[in-house]
Design a protein around this motif. Sequence first.
Motif, PDB file in Angstrom:
ATOM      1  N   PHE A 245       0.285  -1.080   0.010  1.00  0.00           N
ATOM      2  CA  PHE A 245      -0.080  -0.373   0.206  1.00  0.00           C
ATOM      3  C   PHE A 245       0.795   1.085  -0.234  1.00  0.00           C
ATOM      4  O   PHE A 245      -0.179   2.795  -0.264  1.00  0.00           O
ATOM      5  N   GLY A 246       2.026   1.328   0.578  1.00  0.00           N
ATOM      6  CA  GLY A 246       3.272   2.034   0.332  1.00  0.00           C
ATOM      7  C   GLY A 246       4.405   2.561  -1.300  1.00  0.00           C
ATOM      8  O   GLY A 246       4.062   3.427  -1.397  1.00  0.00           O
ATOM      9  N   VAL A 247       3.098   1.341  -2.041  1.00  0.00           N
ATOM     10  CA  VAL A 247       4.262   1.660  -3.562  1.00  0.00           C
ATOM     11  C   VAL A 247       2.210   2.844  -4.118  1.00  0.00           C
ATOM     12  O   VAL A 247       1.135   2.389  -4.317  1.00  0.00           O
ATOM     13  N   ASN A 248       3.269   3.562  -5.048  1.00  0.00           N
ATOM     14  CA  ASN A 248       2.427   4.370  -5.955  1.00  0.00           C
ATOM     15  C   ASN A 248       1.090   3.496  -6.715  1.00  0.00           C
ATOM     16  O   ASN A 248       2.105   2.420  -7.236  1.00  0.00           O
ATOM     17  N   PHE A 249       0.302   3.803  -6.793  1.00  0.00           N
ATOM     18  CA  PHE A 249      -1.159   3.274  -7.412  1.00  0.00           C
ATOM     19  C   PHE A 249      -0.933   2.802  -8.837  1.00  0.00           C
ATOM     20  O   PHE A 249      -1.025   2.808  -9.845  1.00  0.00           O
ATOM     21  N   SER A 250       0.318   3.792  -9.339  1.00  0.00           N
ATOM     22  CA  SER A 250       0.349   4.417 -11.127  1.00  0.00           C
ATOM     23  C   SER A 250       0.623   3.553 -11.063  1.00  0.00           C
ATOM     24  O   SER A 250       0.158   2.458 -12.616  1.00  0.00           O
ATOM     25  N   ALA A 251       1.865   2.443 -10.992  1.00  0.00           N
ATOM     26  CA  ALA A 251       3.040   1.433 -10.790  1.00  0.00           C
ATOM     27  C   ALA A 251       1.567  -0.290 -10.724  1.00  0.00           C
ATOM     28  O   ALA A 251       1.678  -1.205 -11.996  1.00  0.00           O
ATOM     29  N   TYR A 252       0.488  -0.074 -10.255  1.00  0.00           N
ATOM     30  CA  TYR A 252      -0.493  -1.176  -9.968  1.00  0.00           C
ATOM     31  C   TYR A 252      -1.287  -0.825 -11.301  1.00  0.00           C
ATOM     32  O   TYR A 252      -1.517  -1.816 -12.019  1.00  0.00           O
ATOM     33  N   TYR A 253      -1.767   0.197 -11.488  1.00  0.00           N
ATOM     34  CA  TYR A 253      -2.149   0.062 -12.988  1.00  0.00           C
ATOM     35  C   TYR A 253      -1.618  -0.105 -14.204  1.00  0.00           C
ATOM     36  O   TYR A 253      -2.012  -1.072 -15.140  1.00  0.00           O
ATOM     37  N   LEU A 254      -0.595   0.553 -14.077  1.00  0.00           N
ATOM     38  CA  LEU A 254       0.588  -0.318 -15.307  1.00  0.00           C
ATOM     39  C   LEU A 254       0.518  -1.964 -15.298  1.00  0.00           C
ATOM     40  O   LEU A 254      -0.056  -2.779 -16.042  1.00  0.00           O
ATOM     41  N   ILE A 255       0.635  -2.370 -14.281  1.00  0.00           N
ATOM     42  CA  ILE A 255       0.468  -4.005 -14.227  1.00  0.00           C
ATOM     43  C   ILE A 255      -0.616  -4.522 -15.135  1.00  0.00           C
ATOM     44  O   ILE A 255      -0.264  -5.770 -15.247  1.00  0.00           O
ATOM     45  N   LEU A 256      -1.690  -3.861 -14.402  1.00  0.00           N
ATOM     46  CA  LEU A 256      -3.390  -4.119 -14.819  1.00  0.00           C
ATOM     47  C   LEU A 256      -3.040  -4.019 -16.513  1.00  0.00           C
ATOM     48  O   LEU A 256      -4.365  -5.047 -16.490  1.00  0.00           O
ATOM     49  N   LYS A 258      -0.474  -4.527 -17.945  1.00  0.00           N
ATOM     50  CA  LYS A 258       0.371  -5.483 -18.692  1.00  0.00           C
ATOM     51  C   LYS A 258       1.190  -4.473 -19.700  1.00  0.00           C
ATOM     52  O   LYS A 258       1.724  -4.900 -20.331  1.00  0.00           O
ATOM     53  N   LYS A 259       1.179  -3.191 -18.872  1.00  0.00           N
ATOM     54  CA  LYS A 259       2.765  -2.948 -18.874  1.00  0.00           C
ATOM     55  C   LYS A 259       3.781  -2.847 -18.412  1.00  0.00           C
ATOM     56  O   LYS A 259       3.998  -1.791 -17.257  1.00  0.00           O
ATOM     57  N   PHE A 260       4.446  -3.849 -18.036  1.00  0.00           N
ATOM     58  CA  PHE A 260       5.469  -4.854 -16.878  1.00  0.00           C
ATOM     59  C   PHE A 260       6.248  -3.754 -17.450  1.00  0.00           C
ATOM     60  O   PHE A 260       6.845  -3.244 -15.683  1.00  0.00           O
ATOM     61  N   ARG A 261       6.621  -3.329 -18.448  1.00  0.00           N
ATOM     62  CA  ARG A 261       8.493  -3.164 -18.133  1.00  0.00           C
ATOM     63  C   ARG A 261       8.450  -1.516 -17.623  1.00  0.00           C
ATOM     64  O   ARG A 261       9.486  -1.233 -17.008  1.00  0.00           O
ATOM     65  N   GLN A 262       6.605  -0.548 -18.207  1.00  0.00           N
ATOM     66  CA  GLN A 262       6.911   0.558 -17.551  1.00  0.00           C
ATOM     67  C   GLN A 262       6.923   0.604 -16.148  1.00  0.00           C
ATOM     68  O   GLN A 262       7.362   1.799 -15.328  1.00  0.00           O
ATOM     69  N   ALA A 263       5.835  -0.406 -15.507  1.00  0.00           N
ATOM     70  CA  ALA A 263       5.823  -0.471 -14.134  1.00  0.00           C
ATOM     71  C   ALA A 263       7.103  -0.582 -13.208  1.00  0.00           C
ATOM     72  O   ALA A 263       7.866  -0.139 -12.129  1.00  0.00           O
ATOM     73  N   PHE A 264       8.533  -1.855 -14.222  1.00  0.00           N
ATOM     74  CA  PHE A 264       9.039  -1.803 -13.419  1.00  0.00           C
ATOM     75  C   PHE A 264      10.424  -0.926 -13.470  1.00  0.00           C
ATOM     76  O   PHE A 264      11.758  -0.977 -13.267  1.00  0.00           O
ATOM     77  N   LYS A 265      10.123  -0.118 -14.217  1.00  0.00           N
ATOM     78  CA  LYS A 265      11.425   1.071 -14.862  1.00  0.00           C
ATOM     79  C   LYS A 265      10.739   2.434 -13.638  1.00  0.00           C
ATOM     80  O   LYS A 265      12.204   3.918 -13.734  1.00  0.00           O
ATOM     81  N   TYR A 266      10.014   2.534 -12.358  1.00  0.00           N
ATOM     82  CA  TYR A 266       9.424   3.396 -11.621  1.00  0.00           C
ATOM     83  C   TYR A 266      11.184   3.613 -10.573  1.00  0.00           C
ATOM     84  O   TYR A 266      10.871   3.088 -10.259  1.00  0.00           O
ATOM     85  N   GLU A 267      11.431   4.677 -10.979  1.00  0.00           N
ATOM     86  CA  GLU A 267      12.906   4.409 -10.112  1.00  0.00           C
ATOM     87  C   GLU A 267      12.382   4.911  -8.970  1.00  0.00           C
ATOM     88  O   GLU A 267      13.012   4.532  -7.912  1.00  0.00           O
ATOM     89  N   GLU A 268      11.532   5.700  -8.133  1.00  0.00           N
ATOM     90  CA  GLU A 268      10.608   5.706  -7.119  1.00  0.00           C
ATOM     91  C   GLU A 268      10.214   4.082  -6.681  1.00  0.00           C
ATOM     92  O   GLU A 268      10.954   4.396  -4.896  1.00  0.00           O
ATOM     93  N   VAL A 269      10.048   4.140  -7.145  1.00  0.00           N
ATOM     94  CA  VAL A 269       9.072   2.935  -6.515  1.00  0.00           C
ATOM     95  C   VAL A 269      10.754   1.204  -6.188  1.00  0.00           C
ATOM     96  O   VAL A 269      11.092   0.488  -5.002  1.00  0.00           O
TER      97      VAL A 269
END
Length: 479
Positions: A245-256, A258-269
């Motif tokens: 729940f401390g992760v940026n929810f935008s990363a979850y949206y990208l995972i949902l 199927k934009k996995f590469r973009q999700a795992f590129k989040y520097e902050e995460v």
Amino acid sequence: MNFRIIAYIVGWVCNFQAAFMILPLLTAGIYREKDFSAFLLAMLVCLVVGVPLTRKKPKNKVFYIKDGCVAVALSWLALCIFGAIPFVVSGYIPHPIDALFETVSGFTTTGSSILSDVEVLPHCILIWRSFTHWIGGMGVLVFLLSLLPLAGGYHMNLMKAESPGPSVSKLVPKVQSTAKILYTIYFGMTLIQLALLLIGRVPLFDSLCITFGTAGTGGFGIVNDSLGSYSTYCQVVTTIFMILFGVNFSAYYLILTKKFRQAFKYEEVRYYFGIIAVAIVIIALNTAHLFRNLLTAFQQAAFQVGSIITTTGFSSTDFNQWPALSKTVLVLLMFVGACAGSTGGGIKVSRILILCKAAKKEFQLYLHPNAVKKIKMDDKVITHDILRSTNIYISLYLMILAASVLLIAIDNFDLITNFMAVTATLNNVGPGFEIVGPMGNFSSFSYLSKCVLIFDMLAGRLEIFPLLLLFFKGTWKKF
């Protein structure tokens, strides 16, 4: 200033507040508790204020960022004031300032408490305390945006004022759709944690309260030792979900999507998980002698690191007794906080990264004065506006921190207690050290100090600007 639409928004918040109280009302009915009347009265007050303000839609729908900040600040004040009514009417927290402290702590997902024995509270009061975390976690205005078309194309000004982080962006073109996506993810993760706790044979009522506190990164416990008396399974599940729940929810949206590469590129995460991993290793090795084996030390370290960096505030052990190195790491994590766009508090990992990158740029310019350097995050250039707002935020943050420590020093507690009380409330963490440690509470402070800490909790949750704008003379001028 569009006063009519601000009143309209505050009115809808009051109406939703009345609807939120159905849960503790049902709980009182299930457990046959007489305190249901306190919630009925609070619901009536909310509707008496809210219904007249929402009967007629405002004609002027122009809604600027100034209006958004004022609407958010006033909405949160109304939410907290009306949310405190059940505590006062039921008699469990008879003094209005104490009740307001507890309610603000709930809605801002801080988790600091003035109660020394929560186990004497009825189920309806306990679930209301925990439910306020869930309501405030994602933001009541974001929830309102997901259901109501408030102000045409001006929704974003409302979302910017409430959502945490140096910048807020839409996941999809429509802001209302973005709000729906955020709450769908939030609700879905809440249900998953609830199901896992029930699988682990945690009672339904306990599972609901723990899940509400975890999802909102709030941390109100329903037993006096927080989560210390629960099973290792329950603590592990809670640890995982606090961190998630401390992760940026935008990363979850990208995972949902199927934009996995973009999700795992989040520097902050990436840095967020890196900070957590390093902190767990340091604390586990430093506290290994306090536990029966190294595995238990790692489990307890992971729980407290996840709880503190996400500003949840649950405790599984009295970390006030840990060595100085471990306590220092936890204090630093309180300031760092979770990711922007999450339910966590603190300064936010993204702001820390921006400041570090800005400092690096300055050092490079000292060496190469004519070089052209741009600050980037996730391969995007950080604009001057974001950098300026980050610098001003940190400046105001430090001024509020210093002023608050000075004001509550009037109570004549030791410096560590004062500093940690302000740090825990301004960062929406909950427990600190010494008197306000995980086994302590905030009841010893004077009412003046509690008012200061109430301000700090609101300032921390609303990221300072919306709350301070209420005290700025130019905000109330008509143009």
